[in-house]
Design a protein around this motif. Structure first.
Motif, mmCIF file in Angstrom:
data_model
loop_
_atom_site.group_PDB
_atom_site.id
_atom_site.type_symbol
_atom_site.label_atom_id
_atom_site.label_comp_id
_atom_site.label_asym_id
_atom_site.label_seq_id
_atom_site.Cartn_x
_atom_site.Cartn_y
_atom_site.Cartn_z
ATOM 1 N N ARG A 179 -79.733 -2.207 -6.880
ATOM 2 C CA ARG A 179 -80.773 -3.036 -7.508
ATOM 3 C C ARG A 179 -80.807 -4.427 -6.872
ATOM 4 N N ASN A 180 -79.639 -5.000 -6.639
ATOM 5 C CA ASN A 180 -79.588 -6.338 -6.027
ATOM 6 C C ASN A 180 -80.189 -6.333 -4.631
ATOM 7 N N MET A 195 -86.221 0.943 -9.926
ATOM 8 C CA MET A 195 -86.748 -0.395 -10.206
ATOM 9 C C MET A 195 -88.148 -0.354 -10.816
ATOM 10 N N PHE A 229 -82.354 -4.218 -3.413
ATOM 11 C CA PHE A 229 -83.797 -3.988 -3.523
ATOM 12 C C PHE A 229 -84.506 -5.263 -3.955
ATOM 13 N N ASN A 230 -83.916 -5.985 -4.901
ATOM 14 C CA ASN A 230 -84.534 -7.230 -5.378
ATOM 15 C C ASN A 230 -84.606 -8.296 -4.292
ATOM 16 N N ARG A 231 -83.686 -8.249 -3.339
ATOM 17 C CA ARG A 231 -83.693 -9.229 -2.251
ATOM 18 C C ARG A 231 -84.989 -9.125 -1.445
ATOM 19 N N TYR A 232 -85.433 -7.909 -1.192
ATOM 20 C CA TYR A 232 -86.632 -7.705 -0.375
ATOM 21 C C TYR A 232 -87.825 -7.219 -1.189
ATOM 22 N N GLY A 233 -87.580 -6.781 -2.397
ATOM 23 C CA GLY A 233 -88.656 -6.361 -3.284
ATOM 24 C C GLY A 233 -89.309 -5.056 -2.869
ATOM 25 N N GLN A 234 -90.448 -4.817 -3.458
ATOM 26 C CA GLN A 234 -91.140 -3.552 -3.235
ATOM 27 C C GLN A 234 -91.602 -3.387 -1.798
#
Length: 142
Positions: free
Chosen positions: A80-81, A110, A83-88
């Motif tokens: 999750r972390n 996510m 993925f959140n760094r670069y987003g969708q």
């Protein structure tokens, strides 16, 4: 029938099943099949296979506390972390041979909105198949 076979192979290749749609695509290019229909069949199948990964990802929270579940809470947290760094936008890389399937799974975890998910994944996969078609066509031309 050949395009359906390519579609199914590309679909399977996007899931955790072992399949290699690029080999079939390359072979079909050399046999004179329509580039457009090859690209469309492979892109659609591979994108829909990634949607299956997204659906599975959306179910992860239901099963994460089960003893048989293969992913630890720490692994989920790290995914999750990242993925959140670069987003969708990272879903554009869903075509990668290593990690691409995991990206689409995490996209489901996510809960990326479906329209965004499908568009981003389709763009990445469509570009990959266009590149493979171009590469094989160039290599096979006299």
């Amino acid at each position: 029938m050949a395009y359906l076979t390519l579609f199914l192979t590309a679909f399977a290749a996007a899931t955790l099943l072992p399949a290699y749609s690029e080999i079939m695509l390359g072979t079909m290019v050399t046999q004179g099949f329509s580039y457009w229909w090859l690209w469309f069949s492979a892109t659609l199948g591979n994108t829909l296979g990634s949607v299956v990964n997204g659906i599975i990802g959306r179910q992860v929270d239901r099963f994460k506390d089960k003893k048989w579940f293969p992913i630890s809470e720490m692994q989920l947290h790290r995914a999750r972390n990242r993925f959140n760094r670069y987003g969708q936008w990272s879903l554009l890389l869903g075509w990668l041979p290593l990690g691409g399937d995991a990206l689409t799974l995490v996209g489901g975890i996510m809960r990326v909105p479906w329209l965004n998910f499908v568009i981003l994944v389709a763009i990445g996969k469509g570009l990959r198949y266009a590149f493979v078609l171009w590469l094989v066509a160039e290599a096979s031309s006299p």
